[in-house]
Scaffold this active site. Structure first.
Site, PDB file in Angstrom:
ATOM      1  N   GLU A   1      -4.128  59.997   3.074  1.00 36.18           N
ATOM      2  CA  GLU A   1      -4.548  60.527   4.378  1.00 36.18           C
ATOM      3  C   GLU A   1      -4.711  62.040   4.368  1.00 36.18           C
ATOM      4  OE1 GLU A   1      -2.492  57.992   4.109  1.00 36.18           O
ATOM      5  OE2 GLU A   1      -3.347  56.441   5.407  1.00 36.18           O
TER       6      GLU A   1
ATOM      7  N   HIS B   1       4.489  51.416  13.707  1.00 39.88           N
ATOM      8  CA  HIS B   1       3.069  51.099  13.874  1.00 39.88           C
ATOM      9  C   HIS B   1       2.633  51.032  15.332  1.00 39.88           C
ATOM     10  CE1 HIS B   1       3.513  50.019   9.658  1.00 39.88           C
ATOM     11  NE2 HIS B   1       2.211  49.900   9.556  1.00 39.88           N
TER      12      HIS B   1
END
Ligand SMILES: Cc1ncc(C[n+]2csc(CCOP(=O)(O)OP(=O)(O)O)c2C)c(N)n1
Ligand SMILES: [Mg+2]
Lengths: 331, 325
Positions: free
Chosen positions: B60, B129
Site C-alpha cells: 500500500e 476491517h
C-alpha cells in the site's frame, strides 16, 4: 589533432565539474553564515563533503530527466540548474524563493528543471520516484528518474516496496544511496544488518554497484552505466555512493564529538572531493592557481548576489497563507 | 432511466473517465485479473490493458507513492484500496505527500489523483476491517473527501473526483455495492462540495452522509407514519462541507440530529454541530444530538456488533429526544 580536441574538451568538462562543486560548497558556507545570523530558520541540512555525488550524477542528465531527493537538497537543486537566488530566497523564507517561501530548506521544488523536491519524510520520496519511472514508461518516454537518498532510508519499508516494484515492472529509475555513514547520530553499522548497501539490489533483481563518492569521475562512470541502462532498457539500478558529510547532521548538531570522533572527521576531510579534483587538475596542468582564484572570485560574487537577492525579496504577503492549498480545476 | 447497482455505477464512471482521458489509470491490489476484490473494476483490464489497470503487490505505501509520483509528472492515477483499513499503511503518502505537495512547492505541483475503496463496517468483519475513516481524512487541508450513498451519487461523484485537479478521497461501502438505483447512461457529474436534500420536512433535520443517508431515509420513512416530517441532508462531500445546506435546513426545522458511521470523539458530527452552534444558535429549539458508532473497536459477535453500530432505531430515538417526544 583529434586527441588534442578531446583533451581540450576534457579540460573544459573538468573545469565545469570543479565549478559545480565549489559553487555548492561556497553557497552552503554562506547558508551556514545566514543561519547563524537568524536569517534562515527551521531544519537545515548541509551537503558539504558530498558534492561529487550531485555533480557527478546530475552533470550526466538531460533537461527532460527528473530528480527527487531528501531534505539535504541545496547542492542538488543548484547543480540541477535552479538559480542560487531562488534557492537562497527560499531559505530566507521569501516570496521569490523557488517554493514561494512555503517549503524552506527541506522542500526545494522547481518544475522548470524537473526538480521534484526536497522531501522530509525519510524514504517517502522513493516510491514517488518509482512513480515517476512508472509515468515515463506509461508514456513510452526515454527519460530517467534519479532518486537520491541517505543510507538510513534503506532500512525503511518505502525503500523495499519501491525496489520490489521497480524490479518487477522494470522502471527507468536510478536509486542513489548516498552512504555518508550516519543517519543523524546512528552509524550505519548500528542500523543496517547488511554493510554493503548496494547488495540490497540483488534481492529485487536490480543491477547494483558501489562507488567512491569522493571521486567525481568514479561517480560519473558508475552513474553513466546506470543512466544508460534506464534510458535504453527501462531497467533500474541501485547505486551506492560512499561519501561523508563534513558538517553536523543539521545546524543544531556539532560536526563531531558525540557519535563520531574528531580524528575520524579529520581523516575523511583528507578526501575532500573538491581538493581531490583540484589537485588532480593542477597536476595534469588543466588548471592553474590563477584559474582557481578566478573561479573562486566569480563564485563568491554569485553567492553574495544570491544573498542580496534573498534579503531584498519580500516576505510572502499574508494572503499567501491560504493560497496553494487547492488548485482550481480547469478541465 | 436504467436501474443499476452502486458497483456498476462506479464501474461506469471509471470506464467513461478512462476513455475520456488517457492519463487516467487504475492501480491497486486485484484490480486487474481478479476484476477487483469487490468487482468494481470488472472488465477494465480487458478493455484498457495492463499499463492502465495495474495489479500491484500488497504494498500500500509503495503503490500509493507510485501514484503520487506519477501525478507529479502529469498522470491522473486512481488508487484503489481493497478497503480503507489498509490505507493506513499508506497514510504518509496521502497526508504528507498528496495533501501537502501543492502547498509546500508553492503551487508548482498539483496532485490530480483519486484514492478510493470501501470504508466502514460491513457484516461481522470485526475490529481491523470495519473502521470508518471520514474524520481522519477530512481533517487534512489539501484533501477533498466524498461519501457517495447512492448509485447516482457514486457515478457522478467519482467522475468529478477523477476530473478534479486535487487529491480526492472517495469513501465507498461494501454494504452499498449491491444497492440499486437510477443512473443515467449519459455523461454527468455531481459537483464536489454540494450536499443534497434527500427528503424534505419541517420538524427536524437529520444531517448525515454516505451509507448513513440510507439509514436516515429509513428513519424518516418510519417517522412519517407518525406524522413527523424530517429534512434529510446528505452532505455527499465531507470536505469541503456544504455549510449552507446544513444551516438552511436547521433554520427551517430548528432541531437537528447528526448521524455518522464513525466514532464520536473528534468525529464528523462534532464539526457539523460546531457549524450549527455558530450559525444557528438562535434558531435551535433543542440541543443537537449525535448518533454514531459505540466508542469501542468493532466486535465480531452479531448482537454486540449490532449494538455498536448506528442504526435506524438509534436515529429515531435521537429524533424523538430532540423533539421532546
Ligand atoms: C520517517 C522519518 N523518521 C525520522 C526522521 C528524522 N530524521 C531526519 S533525517 C534522519 C537521518 C537520515 O539519515 P540518512 O538517510 O542517512 O540521510 P542523511 O541525513 O545522512 O543525508 C532522521 C532520523 C524523518 N525525517 N523521517
Ligand atoms: Mg546518512
Amino acid at each position: 589533432m583529434a586527441s588534442k580536441k578531446k583533451s581540450d574538451a576534457d579540460a573544459a568538462l573538468h573545469k565545469e565539474l570543479l565549478h559545480s562543486m565549489i559553487l555548492q560548497r561556497r553557497f552552503e558556507e554562506k547558508v551556514a553564515e545566514a543561519y547563524a545570523l537568524g536569517k534562515i530558520g527551521g531544519f537545515c541540512h548541509l551537503y558539504i563533503g558530498q558534492e561529487a555525488v550531485s555533480t557527478g550524477i546530475l552533470s550526466l542528465l538531460r533537461d527532460d530527466d527528473y530528480v527527487l531527493t531528501t531534505y539535504r537538497d541545496h547542492g542538488q537543486a543548484i547543480v540541477r540548474g535552479m538559480s542560487p537566488r531562488s534557492v537562497m530566497a527560499e531559505l530566507f523564507g521569501r516570496i521569490d524563493g523557488c517554493s514561494r517561501g512555503k517549503g524552506g530548506s527541506m522542500h526545494l521544488f522547481d518544475r522548470h528543471v524537473n526538480f521534484l523536491g526536497g522531501h522530509g519524510i525519510v524514504g517517502a520520496h522513493v516510491p514517488m520516484a518509482t512513480g515517476v519511472g512508472f509515468a515515463i514508461k506509461y508514456r513510452g518516454g526515454d527519460q530517467v528518474c534519479i532518486c537520491f537518498m541517505g543510507e538510513a532510508a534503506v532500512n525503511n519499508g518505502a525503500f523495499h516496496e519501491s525496489l520490489n516494484m521497480a524490479g518487477l515492472w522494470r522502471l527507468p529509475v536510478v536509486y542513489v544511496i548516498e552512504n555518508n555513514r550516519y543517519g543523524m547520530g546512528t552509524a550505519v553499522d548500528r542500523a543496517s544488518s547488511i554493510k554493503d548497501m548496494y547488495k540490497r539490489g540483488d534481492t529485487y533483481s536490480i543491477a547494483n554497484a558501489v562507488v567512491d563518492g569522493q571521486d567525481v569521475f568514479a561517480v560519473r562512470d558508475a552513474a553513466q552505466e546506470a543512466i544508460d541502462r534506464a534510458r535504453k532498457d527501462y531497467a533500474p539500478t541501485l547505486l551506492e555512493v560512499r561519501t561523508y558529510r563534513f558538517m553536523g547532521h543539521s545546524m543544531s548538531d556539532a560536526a563531531s564529538g558525540t557519535y563520531r570522533t574528531k580524528d575520524e572527521l579529520e581523516e575523511y576531510r583528507k578526501r575532500d572531493p573538491i581538493t581531490l579534483l583540484e589537485r588532480r587538475m593542477l597536476a595534469d596542468k588543466t588548471l592553474s592557481k590563477s584559474d582557481v582564484a578566478g573561479m573562486e572570485a566569480e563564485i563568491a560574487a554569485t553567492v553574495q548576489d544570491s544573498w542580496d537577492f534573498a534579503e531584498n525579496s519580500p516576505e510572502p504577503p499574508l494572503e499567501a497563507l491560504y493560497e496553494d492549498v487547492y488548485v482550481e480545476t480547469t478541465t | 432511466m436504467p436501474i443499476i447497482t452502486y458497483r456498476d455505477a462506479l464501474n461506469q464512471a471509471l470506464r467513461e473517465e478512462m476513455h475520456r482521458d488517457d492519463r487516467v489509470f487504475l492501480m491497486g491490489e486485484e484490480v486487474g485479473v481478479y476484476n477487483g476484490a469487490y468487482k468494481v473494476s470488472k472488465g477494465l483490464l480487458e478493455e484498457f490493458g495492463e499499463m492502465r489497470v495495474v495489479d500491484t503487490p500488497i504494498t500500500e505505501l509503495g503503490f500509493t507513492g507510485v501514484g503520487v509520483g506519477s501525478a507529479m509528472v502529469g498522470l491522473r492515477p486512481v488508487i484503489e484500496f481493497m478497503t480503507w483499513n489498509f490505507a493506513l499503511l499508506a497514510i504518509d503518502q496521502i497526508v504528507n505527500a498528496a495533501a501537502k505537495m501543492l502547498y509546500m512547492s508553492g503551487g508548482q505541483f498539483p496532485m490530480p489523483m483519486v484514492f478510493r475503496g470501501p470504508n466502514g463496517a460491513a457484516l461481522q468483519l470485526s475490529a481491523q476491517h470495519s473502521q470508518a475513516w471520514e474524520s481522519w481524512l477530512a481533517h487534512i487541508p489539501g484533501l477533498k473527501v466524498v461519501t457517495p450513498g447512492t448509485p447516482y451519487d457514486a457515478k457522478g461523484l467519482l467522475k468529478s473526483a477523477i476530473r478534479d485537479d486535487n487529491p480526492v478521497i472517495v469513501l465507498e461501502a461494501e454494504m452499498l455495492y449491491n444497492t440499486k438505483g437510477e443512473v443515467p447512461d449519459e455523461d454527468y457529474v455531481i459537483p464536489l462540495g454540494k450536499a443534497e436534500l434527500k427528503r424534505e420536512g419541517d420538524h427536524c433535520s437529520i444531517i448525515t452522509s454516505g451509507k448513513m443517508a440510507l439509514v436516515a431515509m429509513q428513519a424518516a420513512d418510519q417517522m412519517a407514519k407518525e406524522g413527523i416530517r424530517i429534512d434529510v441532508v446528505d452532505l455527499r462531500t465531507i470536505r469541503p462541507m456544504d455549510v449552507d445546506a446544513i444551516t438552511a435546513s436547521v433554520r427551517k426545522t430548528n432541531r437537528a440530529v447528526v448521524l455518522e458511521e464513525g466514532w464520536e470523539v473528534c468525529g464528523i458530527g462534532a464539526q457539523v454541530v460546531d457549524y450549527i452552534q455558530r450559525d444557528c444558535f438562535d434558531h435551535l429549539d433543542a440541543p443537537v444530538l449525535r448518533v454514531h458508532q459505540a466508542d469501542v473497536p468493532m466486535p465480531y459477535a452479531k448482537a454486540i456488533e449490532k449494538a455498536a453500530k448506528p442504526d435506524v432505531a438509534k436515529t429515531i430515538a435521537a429524533v424523538n429526544k430532540v423533539m421532546y417526544r
